[in-house]
Write a protein that holds these residues in place. Structure first.
Motif, PDB file in Angstrom:
ATOM      1  N   GLU A 198     -61.480 -17.196  15.683  1.00 19.67           N
ATOM      2  CA  GLU A 198     -60.097 -17.502  15.303  1.00 19.67           C
ATOM      3  C   GLU A 198     -59.117 -16.507  15.932  1.00 19.67           C
ATOM      4  O   GLU A 198     -58.027 -16.890  16.368  1.00 19.67           O
ATOM      5  N   VAL A 199     -59.510 -15.240  15.979  1.00 20.39           N
ATOM      6  CA  VAL A 199     -58.663 -14.235  16.625  1.00 20.39           C
ATOM      7  C   VAL A 199     -58.443 -14.602  18.088  1.00 20.39           C
ATOM      8  O   VAL A 199     -57.312 -14.568  18.599  1.00 20.39           O
ATOM      9  N   ASN A 200     -59.514 -14.953  18.768  1.00 21.58           N
ATOM     10  CA  ASN A 200     -59.405 -15.267  20.193  1.00 21.58           C
ATOM     11  C   ASN A 200     -58.571 -16.518  20.442  1.00 21.58           C
ATOM     12  O   ASN A 200     -57.786 -16.575  21.399  1.00 21.58           O
ATOM     13  N   LYS A 201     -58.725 -17.519  19.611  1.00 20.03           N
ATOM     14  CA  LYS A 201     -57.912 -18.728  19.757  1.00 20.03           C
ATOM     15  C   LYS A 201     -56.435 -18.420  19.515  1.00 20.03           C
ATOM     16  O   LYS A 201     -55.551 -18.879  20.259  1.00 20.03           O
ATOM     17  N   PHE A 202     -56.162 -17.649  18.466  1.00 16.92           N
ATOM     18  CA  PHE A 202     -54.774 -17.310  18.144  1.00 16.92           C
ATOM     19  C   PHE A 202     -54.132 -16.526  19.289  1.00 16.92           C
ATOM     20  O   PHE A 202     -52.997 -16.813  19.695  1.00 16.92           O
ATOM     21  N   ARG A 203     -54.846 -15.535  19.799  1.00 19.35           N
ATOM     22  CA  ARG A 203     -54.295 -14.733  20.902  1.00 19.35           C
ATOM     23  C   ARG A 203     -54.095 -15.601  22.146  1.00 19.35           C
ATOM     24  O   ARG A 203     -53.115 -15.418  22.882  1.00 19.35           O
ATOM     25  N   SER A 204     -54.984 -16.534  22.386  1.00 18.66           N
ATOM     26  CA  SER A 204     -54.833 -17.436  23.536  1.00 18.66           C
ATOM     27  C   SER A 204     -53.550 -18.243  23.416  1.00 18.66           C
ATOM     28  O   SER A 204     -52.822 -18.421  24.399  1.00 18.66           O
ATOM     29  N   ALA A 205     -53.278 -18.740  22.209  1.00 21.95           N
ATOM     30  CA  ALA A 205     -52.075 -19.549  21.998  1.00 21.95           C
ATOM     31  C   ALA A 205     -50.811 -18.715  22.111  1.00 21.95           C
ATOM     32  O   ALA A 205     -49.865 -19.073  22.830  1.00 21.95           O
ATOM     33  N   LEU A 206     -50.787 -17.585  21.398  1.00 23.68           N
ATOM     34  CA  LEU A 206     -49.550 -16.805  21.364  1.00 23.68           C
ATOM     35  C   LEU A 206     -49.278 -16.137  22.704  1.00 23.68           C
ATOM     36  O   LEU A 206     -48.118 -16.051  23.139  1.00 23.68           O
ATOM     37  N   LEU A 207     -50.308 -15.680  23.386  1.00 21.25           N
ATOM     38  CA  LEU A 207     -50.098 -15.067  24.696  1.00 21.25           C
ATOM     39  C   LEU A 207     -49.489 -16.080  25.666  1.00 21.25           C
ATOM     40  O   LEU A 207     -48.593 -15.743  26.458  1.00 21.25           O
ATOM     41  N   TYR A 208     -49.957 -17.321  25.593  1.00 16.44           N
ATOM     42  CA  TYR A 208     -49.380 -18.372  26.427  1.00 16.44           C
ATOM     43  C   TYR A 208     -47.926 -18.612  26.059  1.00 16.44           C
ATOM     44  O   TYR A 208     -47.040 -18.672  26.928  1.00 16.44           O
TER      45      TYR A 208
END
Length: 467
Positions: A270-280
């Motif tokens: 979940e951390v990795n998915k969230f960071r992927s979304a917000l970084l984009y």
């Protein structure tokens, strides 16, 4: 036998000396990434003593002192300023062949006019002489920057920062352009829900709105992004171990955010998915505003739990990481590129094994829109030394366009760090000068080469950032 730090320091050939003296030495400095305190610049108050300006927040020196057997009370503890300085003077001779030895003596020489090598036997005299100079107008922060020919600096600022001191700097008539840099790392740090929710409360206050959903978070960050732009910001920065580019759905990101807001710890996935979304989404904000985005990758931070609990971050307990970079970086940039949303980009690497890897992968996304759009950034942190700089320059030269490089930065919290630009410029000129004298570059093209040196030292950055 050469003299330590003489006029030919690091310059091995006549051509290198000519390039440095005529085309590098007197170029202004654009220090586009640093960690100077804007309040210090705005208030322009004198430092009380040499320890305050030289050791106060320098975790490079702290690491060396600990390695030399200096007790923490003399580093971050309650010992007097001179007692701390004395321990640094005792340590410095043991740093020979570490860049600290060169940096420290360049700073004493170029800024304070002291050409002795610091050691325990002369510590008191040097401490007193420099501390006395620091009380004069010529050694206040703004005066030091002006004397070192600093034209512009980019500080590092959180989205919740008011930027009031940047405004004061502009209104004060300071000769140096001081630009805020958007550093939203804390908005991605959901792995610690309590600390994250405390930060979200600060972001709510700064953005003047409630943040109950991921959509609210983006709206709040956009408002602060717009505010930073109005205050002169045109670049962002991210400090992370690697890029994040996992697949996700909007529903998943909303769910993860609500889970963390409820105080529940997210899973690694979940951390990795969230960071992927917000970084984009943050990268999209940057591109739409015409900003430059920076990424510092390859570091593993706060490794010593006991000392982190005692001192907090940025205290000298970080190191080189060995995580993979290529796949996630390509996915991240490719998604932005496919959507026409890839901003000008600088990536700084901390693991020397990845020099060539980073250059070749970054160059996948140059698109002809601007010279040097995708930049392999200057040798950073543990690589900010002779071998590290040479390796960075060689990798960029062999696999990219050195001529379009935006050059050096200090990445420092100290007003004394500007001689690092001299250090870099001497290394650059030595490499190019040696190539000319070996017949690897044509002496007939000296006019172009001389301009290339000036561009790397100054003009490329000035054009790239629009400063």
């Amino acid at each position: 036998m050469k003299t330590f730090l003489d006029a030919d320091f690091l310059l091995q050939t006549d051509t290198a000396r000519e390039l440095y003296r005529k085309h590098a030495a007197n170029m202004p400095i654009i220090d586009y990434h640093c960690h100077l305190d804007p309040k210090r610049i705005a208030q322009n108050d004198p430092y009380a003593d040499l320890t305050g300006i030289w050791l106060g927040e320098d975790h490079y020196k702290w690491r060396a002192m600990r390695a030399n057997g200096v007790a923490e009370e003399y580093i971050s503890g309650d010992k007097s300023s001179y007692e701390k300085f004395e321990k640094w003077a005792e340590t410095l001779p043991y740093t020979m062949r570490n860049p600290l030895y060169h940096w420290a003596h360049l700073e004493l020489s170029r800024i304070f006019g002291i050409h002795e090598t610091l050691k325990l036997s002369n510590a008191r005299n040097i401490y007193d002489a420099c501390s006395a100079k620091l009380q004069t107008p010529e050694f206040r922060p703004q005066a030091i920057m002006k004397r070192m020919r600093v034209e512009a600096v980019g500080t590092t600022d959180d989205p919740v920062d008011s930027l009031i001191y940047h405004r004061q700097i502009r209104e004060s008539g300071c000769s140096v352009k001081v630009v805020p840099t958007w550093r939203p790392d804390k908005s991605l740090a959901i792995e610690h829900p309590q600390a994250y929710n405390e930060y979200i409360a600060r972001l709510e206050a700064a953005s003047e709105g409630s943040i109950l959903t991921y959509t609210d978070l983006l709206d709040a960050l956009q408002r602060r992004h717009d505010y930073f732009e109005r205050e002169g910001c045109n670049l962002s920065d991210h400090g992370m171990n690697t890029f994040y580019a996992d697949s996700y759905t909007d529903a998943e990101i909303q769910s993860v955010f609500m889970k963390v807001r409820a105080g529940k710890a997210p899973t690694t996935e979940e951390v990795n998915k969230f960071r992927s979304a917000l970084l984009y989404d943050l990268a999209v904000m940057d591109q739409k505003s015409g900003w430059v985005q920076q990424f510092h990758v390859g570091v593993i931070r706060n490794n010593n739990t006991r000392m982190f609990n005692k001192l907090g971050p940025d205290a000298g307990f970080d190191s080189i990481d060995d995580c993979a970079q290529a796949i996630s970086m390509n996915r991240f940039f490719d998604r932005l590129d496919k959507d026409g949303l890839l901003a000008k980009t600088i990536v700084y690497n901390l693991n020397p094994r990845d020099n060539e890897l980073l250059v070749t992968n970054l160059y996948n996304f140059n698109d002809g829109s601007t010279p040097g759009k995708m930049q392999y950034g200057a040798a950073w942190w543990f690589l900010d030394q002779i071998t590290g700089m040479e390796n960075q320059l060689n990798a960029l030269s062999a696999l990219g366009l050195l001529s379009r490089f935006v050059g050096m930065l200090t990445d420092s919290r100290s007003f004394l760090s500007y001689p690092r630009h001299e250090y870099f410029r001497r290394i650059l000129c030595n490499m190019i000068g040696n190539d000319i004298e070996k017949g690897l570059l044509p002496v007939s093209e000296m006019a172009f080469i001389s301009q290339m040196v000036e561009d790397i030292c100054y003009y490329n950055a000035k054009r790239y950032f629009g400063w």
